[in-house]
Motif scaffolding. Structure first.
Motif, PDB file in Angstrom:
ATOM      1  N   ALA A  62       0.850  -1.199   0.000  1.00 40.14           N
ATOM      2  CA  ALA A  62       0.000   0.000   0.000  1.00 40.14           C
ATOM      3  C   ALA A  62       0.881   1.243   0.000  1.00 40.14           C
ATOM      4  O   ALA A  62       2.016   1.199   0.479  1.00 40.14           O
ATOM      5  N   GLY A  63       0.360   2.313  -0.536  1.00 39.75           N
ATOM      6  CA  GLY A  63       1.113   3.558  -0.613  1.00 39.75           C
ATOM      7  C   GLY A  63       1.097   4.351   0.682  1.00 39.75           C
ATOM      8  O   GLY A  63       0.694   3.845   1.736  1.00 39.75           O
ATOM      9  N   PRO A  64       1.501   5.609   0.612  1.00 37.15           N
ATOM     10  CA  PRO A  64       1.658   6.437   1.807  1.00 37.15           C
ATOM     11  C   PRO A  64       0.370   6.888   2.471  1.00 37.15           C
ATOM     12  O   PRO A  64       0.425   7.528   3.509  1.00 37.15           O
ATOM     13  N   THR A  65      -0.773   6.514   1.931  1.00 35.74           N
ATOM     14  CA  THR A  65      -2.033   6.940   2.565  1.00 35.74           C
ATOM     15  C   THR A  65      -2.598   5.873   3.496  1.00 35.74           C
ATOM     16  O   THR A  65      -3.579   6.132   4.197  1.00 35.74           O
ATOM     17  N   ILE A  66      -1.997   4.686   3.537  1.00 37.83           N
ATOM     18  CA  ILE A  66      -2.496   3.581   4.354  1.00 37.83           C
ATOM     19  C   ILE A  66      -1.583   3.370   5.558  1.00 37.83           C
ATOM     20  O   ILE A  66      -0.398   3.094   5.406  1.00 37.83           O
ATOM     21  N   TRP A  67      -2.145   3.486   6.765  1.00 32.71           N
ATOM     22  CA  TRP A  67      -1.394   3.265   8.001  1.00 32.71           C
ATOM     23  C   TRP A  67      -2.164   2.373   8.925  1.00 32.71           C
ATOM     24  O   TRP A  67      -1.794   1.883   9.879  1.00 32.71           O
TER      25      TRP A  67
END
Length: 67
Positions: A62-67
């Motif tokens: 997943a990219g930088p928007t998924i935490w």
């Protein structure tokens, strides 16, 4: 300028967060972009020189928007 490699792994558990490694060194679990930037700052990388779409990052799953 020295090039580094940052690997951001998928969320490890129901608690969220993503393990972050810099050049194979474990920096910890980041729960958001602020944590990620702080890890990199502590490792000596200027946060103002970081672009999340840079080849520096290997966003796993997943990219930088998924935490």
């Amino acid at each position: 300028m020295e090039r580094h490699r940052v690997v951001v792994y998928p969320p490890p558990s129901e608690g969220g967060g993503r393990r972050v490694c810099l050049d194979c060194q474990d920096l910890g679990i980041a729960y958001d972009l602020r944590d990620l930037m702080e890890f990199l700052r502590r490792a000596g990388i200027d946060p103002d020189s970081i672009y999340l779409d840079d080849e520096l990052f290997d966003w796993r799953s997943a990219g930088p928007t998924i935490w």
